[in-house]
Design an enzyme around this catalytic site. Structure first.
Site, PDB file in Angstrom:
ATOM      1  N   GLY A 198     -26.537-103.063  47.508  1.00 36.27           N
ATOM      2  CA  GLY A 198     -27.807-102.371  47.785  1.00 36.27           C
ATOM      3  C   GLY A 198     -28.980-103.316  47.557  1.00 36.27           C
ATOM      4  O   GLY A 198     -29.851-103.484  48.426  1.00 36.27           O
ATOM      5  N   HIS A 199     -28.987-103.962  46.385  1.00 34.51           N
ATOM      6  CA  HIS A 199     -30.056-104.924  46.093  1.00 34.51           C
ATOM      7  C   HIS A 199     -30.030-106.082  47.099  1.00 34.51           C
ATOM      8  O   HIS A 199     -31.066-106.530  47.584  1.00 34.51           O
ATOM      9  CB  HIS A 199     -29.877-105.526  44.695  1.00 34.51           C
ATOM     10  CG  HIS A 199     -29.906-104.526  43.575  1.00 34.51           C
ATOM     11  ND1 HIS A 199     -28.797-104.204  42.828  1.00 34.51           N
ATOM     12  CD2 HIS A 199     -30.922-103.796  43.048  1.00 34.51           C
ATOM     13  CE1 HIS A 199     -29.124-103.329  41.886  1.00 34.51           C
ATOM     14  NE2 HIS A 199     -30.408-103.052  42.000  1.00 34.51           N
ATOM     15  N   ASP A 219     -33.615 -94.513  45.944  1.00 30.93           N
ATOM     16  CA  ASP A 219     -34.556 -93.929  44.978  1.00 30.93           C
ATOM     17  C   ASP A 219     -35.726 -93.341  45.773  1.00 30.93           C
ATOM     18  O   ASP A 219     -36.825 -93.893  45.796  1.00 30.93           O
ATOM     19  CB  ASP A 219     -35.022 -95.012  44.003  1.00 30.93           C
ATOM     20  CG  ASP A 219     -33.863 -95.561  43.193  1.00 30.93           C
ATOM     21  OD1 ASP A 219     -33.562 -94.982  42.145  1.00 30.93           O
ATOM     22  OD2 ASP A 219     -33.238 -96.544  43.631  1.00 30.93           O
ATOM     23  N   GLN A 226     -39.058 -92.441  44.174  1.00 30.86           N
ATOM     24  CA  GLN A 226     -39.739 -93.684  43.782  1.00 30.86           C
ATOM     25  C   GLN A 226     -40.494 -94.287  44.963  1.00 30.86           C
ATOM     26  O   GLN A 226     -41.627 -94.757  44.813  1.00 30.86           O
ATOM     27  CB  GLN A 226     -38.699 -94.669  43.247  1.00 30.86           C
ATOM     28  CG  GLN A 226     -39.215 -96.054  42.977  1.00 30.86           C
ATOM     29  CD  GLN A 226     -38.194 -96.897  42.251  1.00 30.86           C
ATOM     30  OE1 GLN A 226     -38.037 -96.787  41.041  1.00 30.86           O
ATOM     31  NE2 GLN A 226     -37.483 -97.749  42.969  1.00 30.86           N
ATOM     32  N   MET A 256     -24.299 -96.906  46.191  1.00 32.05           N
ATOM     33  CA  MET A 256     -24.176 -97.976  45.197  1.00 32.05           C
ATOM     34  C   MET A 256     -25.283 -97.846  44.163  1.00 32.05           C
ATOM     35  O   MET A 256     -26.421 -97.513  44.499  1.00 32.05           O
ATOM     36  CB  MET A 256     -24.249 -99.338  45.873  1.00 32.05           C
ATOM     37  CG  MET A 256     -23.026 -99.611  46.690  1.00 32.05           C
ATOM     38  SD  MET A 256     -22.908-101.353  47.064  1.00 32.05           S
ATOM     39  CE  MET A 256     -21.479-101.312  48.138  1.00 32.05           C
TER      40      MET A 256
HETATM   41  P1  AMP Z   1     -32.841-100.888  40.454  1.00 32.24           P
HETATM   42  O1  AMP Z   1     -32.319-102.235  40.045  1.00 32.24           O
HETATM   43  O2  AMP Z   1     -31.831 -99.795  40.311  1.00 32.24           O
HETATM   44  O3  AMP Z   1     -34.177-100.562  39.849  1.00 32.24           O
HETATM   45  O4  AMP Z   1     -33.091-100.977  42.009  1.00 32.24           O
HETATM   46  C1  AMP Z   1     -33.906-102.000  42.554  1.00 32.24           C
HETATM   47  C2  AMP Z   1     -34.140-101.690  44.005  1.00 32.24           C
HETATM   48  O5  AMP Z   1     -32.892-101.638  44.695  1.00 32.24           O
HETATM   49  C3  AMP Z   1     -34.821-100.334  44.211  1.00 32.24           C
HETATM   50  O6  AMP Z   1     -35.759-100.445  45.259  1.00 32.24           O
HETATM   51  C4  AMP Z   1     -33.665 -99.455  44.599  1.00 32.24           C
HETATM   52  O7  AMP Z   1     -34.033 -98.344  45.388  1.00 32.24           O
HETATM   53  C5  AMP Z   1     -32.813-100.420  45.395  1.00 32.24           C
HETATM   54  N1  AMP Z   1     -31.437 -99.928  45.462  1.00 32.24           N
HETATM   55  C6  AMP Z   1     -30.663 -99.514  44.427  1.00 32.24           C
HETATM   56  N2  AMP Z   1     -29.480 -99.059  44.885  1.00 32.24           N
HETATM   57  C7  AMP Z   1     -29.524 -99.170  46.240  1.00 32.24           C
HETATM   58  C8  AMP Z   1     -28.605 -98.857  47.297  1.00 32.24           C
HETATM   59  N3  AMP Z   1     -27.418 -98.324  47.054  1.00 32.24           N
HETATM   60  N4  AMP Z   1     -28.996 -99.104  48.559  1.00 32.24           N
HETATM   61  C9  AMP Z   1     -30.218 -99.639  48.829  1.00 32.24           C
HETATM   62  N5  AMP Z   1     -31.110 -99.956  47.880  1.00 32.24           N
HETATM   63  C10 AMP Z   1     -30.777 -99.729  46.605  1.00 32.24           C
END
Ligand code: AMP
Length: 283
Positions: A36-37, A151, A154, A185
């Site tokens: 995802g990231h 998110d 967010q 994910m």
């Molecule tokens: P986090 O590390 O969980 O704060 O996420 C960092 C960024 O990655 C945020 O913009 C999340 O929305 C994005 N993100 C997390 N999981 C996914 C995913 N499965 N698919 C796409 N983006 C994601």
């Protein structure tokens, strides 16, 4: 890939890049990186001269009883993943460097976007998110910033903040990346036992089920049944809602822009997910 930990140094490097006419794409994360990231890094690389990621487990967006201390921090693995994607810069501040000066200023996004859904169960969460993203934007000076639709609330909060505070940043929201079976994910999926991992699938199943039934049956019945199933098959449900994708207000009848969102616990792990619904029919 260049690693920078000091906020001032980071800002100076970004200022120089901007001044030299390079476009900057920014991907803020809390680490424990997954596909995802990485999809955000890839999107940024396509559209910008320079891609900058940050890894910062932001303490101000965690509640007192949440998982800040045990949040996964596999730094070396994360750095290897970013380097493999040819990410150009990674910003790795310490909590002290980000919040060590007795800060008293917070970014509060309107109640209408933050009081419901996750905001109702995580008081202060979106204030922490908006504040750290504002700080990171001032340091990274990006032309474009990449966030995941995973998110969803967010992204609505950040969009409002960008508009209200005149940030010169283009928000890019990229689709949720899922495991083969449909589970969104998430760094928190690492907490799940094998048995919980199987049960976690109900969350995406229920949300896709809602999308598939829209227009065929009454919205209230679709929602009621989805909630009942989620309650039965998980350990706790914080919410399941179908809302207008811009205002985040619950919808009572089918409209063109909707999103079904839910948050639930499987074991001790809190999972969130959402499915965007582009409906044509009335129902
Ligand atoms: P986090 O590390 O969980 O704060 O996420 C960092 C960024 O990655 C945020 O913009 C999340 O929305 C994005 N993100 C997390 N999981 C996914 C995913 N499965 N698919 C796409 N983006 C994601």
């Amino acid at each position: 890939m260049k690693k920078i930990s000091d906020p001032k140094k980071f800002q100076q490097v970004m200022e120089r890049l901007r001044a030299s006419g390079k476009t900057i794409g920014f991907v803020p994360t809390m680490g424990a990186l997954h596909e995802g990231h990485l999809s955000l890094v890839r999107a940024s690389r396509k559209e910008n001269d320079v891609t900058v990621a940050s890894i910062f487990v932001n303490p101000t967006q965690f509640g007192p009883n949440e998982d800040l201390a045990k949040y996964p921090r596999p730094l070396q693995k994360d750095l290897a993943l970013l380097a493999k994607e040819k990410n150009d810069f990674v910003f790795l501040p310490t909590p002290e460097a980000m919040y060590g000066k007795g800060e008293q200023t917070w970014v509060e996004v309107p109640e209408s976007l933050t009081k419901g859904l996750c905001g109702a169960f995580r008081p202060g969460h979106f204030r922490g998110v908006a504040t750290v993203v504002a700080k990171l934007f001032h340091l990274a000076l990006p032309h474009r910033a990449y966030f995941g639709a995973k998110d969803f609330q967010q992204t609505a909060v950040i969009r409002k903040m960008i508009g209200d505070l005149n940030f010169n940043v283009e928000l890019k929201v990229m689709p949720t990346v899922r495991e083969k079976d449909g589970l969104a994910m998430s760094s928190r999926n690492a907490y799940l036992s094998a048995e919980e991992r199987k049960r976690a699938l109900v969350l995406s199943n229920v949300l896709f089920g809602i999308r598939d039934q829209i227009g065929k049956r009454a919205l209230s019945i679709i929602k009621q049944e989805a909630l009942a199933r989620l309650k039965k098959e998980t350990d706790r449900v914080d919410y399941l809602e179908i809302v207008d994708s811009e205002t985040l207000e619950p919808v009572t009848k089918v409209q063109p822009r909707m999103v079904a969102l839910a948050a639930c616990y499987v074991g001790k792990t809190r999972l969130i997910d959402n499915v965007i619904i582009a409906a044509q029919k009335k129902g």
